[in-house]
Design a protein around this motif. Structure first.
Motif, PDB file in Angstrom:
ATOM      1  N   ILE A 159       0.740  -1.451   0.112  1.00 50.31           N
ATOM      2  CA  ILE A 159      -0.108   0.086  -0.141  1.00 50.31           C
ATOM      3  C   ILE A 159       1.012   1.691   0.063  1.00 50.31           C
ATOM      4  O   ILE A 159       0.832   2.501  -0.770  1.00 50.31           O
ATOM      5  N   LEU A 160       1.926   1.475   1.189  1.00 53.95           N
ATOM      6  CA  LEU A 160       2.744   3.044   0.670  1.00 53.95           C
ATOM      7  C   LEU A 160       3.088   2.776  -0.977  1.00 53.95           C
ATOM      8  O   LEU A 160       3.884   3.470  -0.667  1.00 53.95           O
ATOM      9  N   LEU A 161       3.968   0.640  -0.588  1.00 54.98           N
ATOM     10  CA  LEU A 161       5.152   1.334  -1.482  1.00 54.98           C
ATOM     11  C   LEU A 161       4.295   1.840  -3.130  1.00 54.98           C
ATOM     12  O   LEU A 161       4.646   2.718  -4.153  1.00 54.98           O
ATOM     13  N   VAL A 162       2.766   1.718  -3.354  1.00 57.59           N
ATOM     14  CA  VAL A 162       2.105   2.371  -4.346  1.00 57.59           C
ATOM     15  C   VAL A 162       1.389   3.912  -4.248  1.00 57.59           C
ATOM     16  O   VAL A 162       1.903   4.348  -5.452  1.00 57.59           O
ATOM     17  N   ALA A 163       1.554   3.738  -3.050  1.00 60.91           N
ATOM     18  CA  ALA A 163       1.482   5.130  -2.664  1.00 60.91           C
ATOM     19  C   ALA A 163       2.303   5.859  -3.121  1.00 60.91           C
ATOM     20  O   ALA A 163       2.269   7.577  -3.353  1.00 60.91           O
ATOM     21  N   CYS A 164       3.432   5.378  -2.794  1.00 56.73           N
ATOM     22  CA  CYS A 164       5.247   6.411  -2.999  1.00 56.73           C
ATOM     23  C   CYS A 164       4.692   6.662  -4.637  1.00 56.73           C
ATOM     24  O   CYS A 164       5.551   7.647  -4.892  1.00 56.73           O
ATOM     25  N   LEU A 165       4.573   5.271  -5.988  1.00 58.01           N
ATOM     26  CA  LEU A 165       4.693   5.516  -7.004  1.00 58.01           C
ATOM     27  C   LEU A 165       3.389   6.412  -7.414  1.00 58.01           C
ATOM     28  O   LEU A 165       4.062   7.064  -8.687  1.00 58.01           O
ATOM     29  N   TYR A 166       2.310   7.045  -7.317  1.00 57.89           N
ATOM     30  CA  TYR A 166       1.101   7.156  -7.678  1.00 57.89           C
ATOM     31  C   TYR A 166       1.835   9.421  -7.247  1.00 57.89           C
ATOM     32  O   TYR A 166       2.142  10.001  -7.636  1.00 57.89           O
ATOM     33  N   PHE A 167       2.703   9.150  -5.769  1.00 59.85           N
ATOM     34  CA  PHE A 167       3.065  10.427  -5.121  1.00 59.85           C
ATOM     35  C   PHE A 167       4.343  11.349  -6.162  1.00 59.85           C
ATOM     36  O   PHE A 167       4.769  11.934  -6.601  1.00 59.85           O
ATOM     37  N   SER A 168       5.053   9.798  -6.837  1.00 60.11           N
ATOM     38  CA  SER A 168       6.152  10.648  -7.576  1.00 60.11           C
ATOM     39  C   SER A 168       5.457  10.758  -8.719  1.00 60.11           C
ATOM     40  O   SER A 168       6.849  11.424 -10.125  1.00 60.11           O
ATOM     41  N   ASP A 169       4.588  10.620  -9.436  1.00 63.89           N
ATOM     42  CA  ASP A 169       4.423  10.559 -10.990  1.00 63.89           C
ATOM     43  C   ASP A 169       3.731  12.007 -10.463  1.00 63.89           C
ATOM     44  O   ASP A 169       4.011  12.922 -11.281  1.00 63.89           O
TER      45      ASP A 169
END
Length: 359
Positions: free
Chosen positions: A266-276
């Motif tokens: 969950i946190l990893l996917v959130a980080c990918l979204y944030f980075s995008d």
């Protein structure tokens, strides 16, 4: 690929911050102070380190993808030897580091890497199967071995570590991050690194599945503890019920692995979204640069961070308030150091030494 990498580095930075919070709390024996802060710090226990190991698995896949996909025997052998070298180096460095910091994770990492070296060519389903088997071996071992052997729970220290039996037991079964079941995180990370996380649909599927798994696991085992605890006919004491049916890191039973793995995704996917979404944001840039120096900062938070606190006699028996303040100061300094360092160098100091020796 650029956004993918920065997103993973962003997650790695957050994992380091969480580990700093947990380790400062442990080192300071911070069991008093503001209750809300205590709850906040508790959220990272066993979660930050799980994310860190999963990200290591993702890194293994990035390192070996070309060899695995090409099927080139010489390239596969080269990557296998590289992973073995990295693993052996981590074991050596970690064991040297252990007298300074007993909760060290590096030497465990080394053994995870040796396993990765043996299996990185297997297919996706086999990776997930292997991860599940390693997770399930742990409760089987608990039936035959005493999980509490060598532990002094009052001081959270592991005794007889340097004996042969103690070291083997510590590394394989009942240390802070034993191979069984912790290697399951790394192997799951290897699988995760093979998924096309640049695709929005894949991210949504992983996010939804992880959220459902996390909620079902946490709520399910909470109800189990509640039901057994309220059963007056039960022969289990409240302590045993908590020990066997909690989702906490000690002991690392399958429900903990599943819960911590889900929260990590969950946190990893959130980080990918944030980075995008915020690719040009200074916060994003600062954090993913911090993630690139994760090894350096991990070692520094003990040697420098705890070292300074010990020198001013503020390392033991502190409040959670002071512990979190100390962790915050270290993390901010870590961000500043990372940003400045990467203005002049392409890689962190310990990362450079590690890469040179391993190659």
């Amino acid at each position: 690929m650029k956004q993918r990498v920065t997103g993973f580095d962003l997650a790695r930075a957050l994992a380091i911050f969480g580990m700093v919070i947990v380790n400062f709390k442990i080192a300071m024996n911070a069991e008093t102070g503001n209750r809300l802060l205590m709850i906040f710090a508790g959220l990272f226990e066993g979660r930050a380190s799980a994310l860190f190991v999963i990200l290591a698995g993702v890194g293994v896949t990035f390192l070996t993808n070309k060899a695995r996909e090409s099927g080139d025997g010489s390239l596969v052998l080269k990557n296998r030897l590289s992973l073995i070298k990295r693993g052996l180096l981590l074991i050596a460095v970690g064991l040297l580091y252990t007298p300074i910091w007993e909760a060290d994770i590096l030497h465990f990492y080394g053994f995870y890497f040796l396993i990765a070296a043996a299996i990185f060519t297997i297919n996706d389903k086999a990776l997930l199967f292997t991860s599940a088997i390693i997770m399930l071996i742990f409760p089987v071992l608990m039936l035959f071995l005493n999980y509490e052997q060598n532990w002094n729970w009052s001081t959270l220290t592991y005794e007889n570590f340097w004996s042969f039996d103690g070291m083997v037991r510590h590394i394989v079964f009942n240390g802070f991050h034993p191979v069984f079941p912790w290697a399951a995180f790394l192997i799951f990370g290897m699988w995760l690194g093979r998924q096309d996380l640049s695709q929005s649909l894949m991210r949504k599927k992983l996010l939804a599945l992880s959220l459902i798994t996390l909620l079902v696991t946490e709520c399910g085992f909470y109800l189990i503890r509640l039901t057994i605890g309220d059963n007056t006919a039960s022969e289990l004491t409240p302590e045993v019920v908590t020990f066997l049916f909690s989702t906490s890191i000690i002991p690392p039973l399958p429900q903990y692995i599943i819960s911590a793995g889900s929260s990590a995704v969950i946190l990893l996917v959130a980080c990918l979204y944030f980075s995008d979404r915020f690719s040009e944001s200074n916060i994003n840039k600062w954090l993913y640069k911090t993630g690139q120096l994760s090894l350096t900062l991990y070692v520094a938070h003990v040697i420098i961070g705890m070292g300074i606190l010990e020198s001013i006699d503020r390392l033991e028996n502190q409040t959670i308030n002071f512990s979190l303040l100390s962790a915050l100061i270290f993390c901010v300094c870590g961000i500043v150091f990372s940003v400045v360092w990467l203005k002049f160098f392409k890689i962190g100091p310990l990362e450079w030494i590690f890469r040179k020796v391993a190659s």
